[in-house]
Design an enzyme around this catalytic site. Structure first.
Site, PDB file in Angstrom:
ATOM      1  N   SER A  12       0.841  -1.181  -0.120  1.00  0.00           N
ATOM      2  CA  SER A  12      -0.097  -0.075  -0.074  1.00  0.00           C
ATOM      3  C   SER A  12       0.868   1.278   0.041  1.00  0.00           C
ATOM      4  CB  SER A  12      -0.867  -0.071   1.325  1.00  0.00           C
ATOM      5  OG  SER A  12      -0.123   0.159   2.621  1.00  0.00           O
ATOM      6  N   LYS A  76       0.971  -2.282  15.260  1.00  0.00           N
ATOM      7  CA  LYS A  76      -0.448  -2.846  15.846  1.00  0.00           C
ATOM      8  C   LYS A  76      -1.118  -3.888  15.216  1.00  0.00           C
ATOM      9  CE  LYS A  76      -3.099   0.656  12.955  1.00  0.00           C
ATOM     10  NZ  LYS A  76      -3.539  -0.423  12.168  1.00  0.00           N
ATOM     11  N   ASP A  77      -0.360  -4.284  14.041  1.00  0.00           N
ATOM     12  CA  ASP A  77      -0.927  -5.576  13.268  1.00  0.00           C
ATOM     13  C   ASP A  77      -0.231  -6.808  13.833  1.00  0.00           C
ATOM     14  OD1 ASP A  77      -2.464  -3.963  11.497  1.00  0.00           O
ATOM     15  OD2 ASP A  77      -1.115  -3.809  10.132  1.00  0.00           O
ATOM     16  N   SER A 122     -12.386  -0.365  12.843  1.00  0.00           N
ATOM     17  CA  SER A 122     -11.610  -0.716  13.913  1.00  0.00           C
ATOM     18  C   SER A 122     -12.733  -1.025  14.698  1.00  0.00           C
ATOM     19  CB  SER A 122     -10.915   0.311  14.525  1.00  0.00           C
ATOM     20  OG  SER A 122     -10.667   0.148  15.698  1.00  0.00           O
ATOM     21  N   ARG A 124     -12.513  -1.263  18.074  1.00  0.00           N
ATOM     22  CA  ARG A 124     -12.282   0.010  19.236  1.00  0.00           C
ATOM     23  C   ARG A 124     -12.809   1.077  18.843  1.00  0.00           C
ATOM     24  NH1 ARG A 124      -8.714   3.816  19.028  1.00  0.00           N
ATOM     25  NH2 ARG A 124      -7.719   3.120  17.089  1.00  0.00           N
ATOM     26  N   ARG A 125     -12.574   1.585  17.631  1.00  0.00           N
ATOM     27  CA  ARG A 125     -13.072   2.947  17.311  1.00  0.00           C
ATOM     28  C   ARG A 125     -14.655   2.987  17.382  1.00  0.00           C
ATOM     29  NH1 ARG A 125      -8.644   3.491  12.565  1.00  0.00           N
ATOM     30  NH2 ARG A 125      -7.093   4.283  13.811  1.00  0.00           N
ATOM     31  N   ARG A 142     -13.476  -0.304   5.059  1.00  0.00           N
ATOM     32  CA  ARG A 142     -12.273  -0.842   4.698  1.00  0.00           C
ATOM     33  C   ARG A 142     -11.591   0.065   3.582  1.00  0.00           C
ATOM     34  NH1 ARG A 142     -10.920  -5.910   5.255  1.00  0.00           N
ATOM     35  NH2 ARG A 142      -8.900  -5.208   4.679  1.00  0.00           N
ATOM     36  N   ARG A 148     -10.466   5.722   1.990  1.00  0.00           N
ATOM     37  CA  ARG A 148     -11.305   6.001   3.259  1.00  0.00           C
ATOM     38  C   ARG A 148     -11.626   7.443   3.148  1.00  0.00           C
ATOM     39  NH1 ARG A 148      -8.288   3.014   7.935  1.00  0.00           N
ATOM     40  NH2 ARG A 148      -6.525   2.790   6.486  1.00  0.00           N
ATOM     41  N   CYS A 237      -8.206  -9.118  17.421  1.00  0.00           N
ATOM     42  CA  CYS A 237      -8.381  -7.833  16.866  1.00  0.00           C
ATOM     43  C   CYS A 237      -9.982  -7.700  16.921  1.00  0.00           C
ATOM     44  CB  CYS A 237      -8.143  -7.726  15.496  1.00  0.00           C
ATOM     45  SG  CYS A 237      -6.372  -8.082  15.205  1.00  0.00           S
TER      46      CYS A 237
END
Length: 315
Positions: A12, A76-77, A122, A124-125, A142, A148, A237
């Site tokens: 990416s 974080k991944d 996410s 969490r978000r 995604r 995005r 996750c």
């Protein structure tokens, strides 16, 4: 080492940009090798495709097979379990770990209209947004960063806002697209968000030495504390979990939170460890200590139930 150091990363735009910037500090001539991961090709939600490791496994395979000498990941991944035959050789100095709201018309979070559509992939978000503003319509999202952003700020925008990591925006030179940087107190971040992990094959001394200049001790300790919370709660996750640690004023501070997926409940634990600079391995010990205490407090408060509920809703 003969020839260039082959450095694998996701293909990416963000992954290539952050890897290229980091690799400039490696003590070797570098060749970047883009690797396509499952997370790049599967458009399902992260919960549906398993989340843990979907952006990592292909890179680790390339490393173990000798197609690359180094693998660079958004930390974080990374799964929390050790990977056989691979060692974490460096953790980069963390970029600003906070999340950013990127909204239409320059809106801040408080200015979003009732029922506004806000996108994020996410869990969490999602939970944090629902907790802070139950009126919002939180939409699963995604795609790469430009894709995005376009959902909220492009000519064919269909959302009022998206929430992205500020670190990614900065690394792409897009930080001006943020209409508000979200406070880490109200919107604590994912474990190790903003840090890059550099892996090499176990025992590859030449590669380890080449990447050593990028290792940042206090970021490694903070990320380790955060990831130990993730491991201790066996959250993976799918569970809405936040953990943020920092080394400051001679102490390591950690705050960790677990959420109900629908934002109806939040558990938080905060702990600190006073550092002794004369003690060998002090940062690593501090990370273990604060994480263990935070996990114990969260479990006592019922975090295991929140994790179980999140996993059940993702199945």
């Amino acid at each position: 080492m003969s020839g260039a150091l082959k450095v694998g990363t996701r293909g990416s735009e963000l992954a290539m940009a952050q890897c290229a910037a980091l690799a400039e500090r490696f003590d070797a001539e570098v060749e970047l090798v883009p690797i396509t991961t499952q997370g790049d090709t599967d458009r399902s939600s992260l919960q549906q495709i398993g989340g843990t490791g979907v952006f990592v496994s292909a890179l680790r395979d390339a490393l173990l097979e000798g197609r690359v000498d180094v693998a660079v990941h958004s930390m974080k991944d990374l799964p929390t379990a050790p990977a056989e035959g691979i060692e974490l050789a460096a953790v980069s100095k963390r970029e600003d770990a906070r999340d950013a709201l990127c909204a239409r018309d320059g809106l801040t979070f408080a200015e979003l209209p009732e029922g506004a559509k806000v996108g994020t992939g996410s869990p969490r978000r999602m939970a944090q947004l629902r907790l802070a503003r139950p009126d919002l319509d939180v939409v699963d999202l995604r795609g790469n960063v430009p894709t995005r952003l376009a959902r909220a700020q492009g000519p064919d925008a269909d959302l009022d806002a998206v929430v992205l990591a500020l670190a990614g925006l900065k690394r792409l030179g897009l930080e001006d697209r943020a209409t508000e940087v979200l406070d880490v107190i109200d919107f604590p971040t994912a474990p190790a968000q903003g840090a890059l992990a550099v892996e090499v094959r176990a025992g590859d001394e030449a590669a380890r030495k080449a990447v050593a200049p990028t290792d940042h001790a206090s970021t490694r300790a903070a990320a380790d504390a955060e990831r130990r919370v993730l491991a201790g709660l066996e959250a993976g996750c799918a569970a809405p979990l936040a953990a943020h640690a920092e080394v400051a004023d001679g102490m390591l501070f950690l705050t960790a939170s677990a959420y109900a997926t629908d934002g109806s409940r939040k558990l938080t634990a905060s702990h600190a460890y006073t550092l002794d600079s004369t003690k060998p391995g002090e940062l690593a010990e501090a990370a273990r200590d604060v994480a263990e205490r935070a996990v114990a407090e969260l479990l006592e408060g019922g975090a295991a139930d929140l994790v179980h509920e999140a996993r059940s809703s993702a199945d």
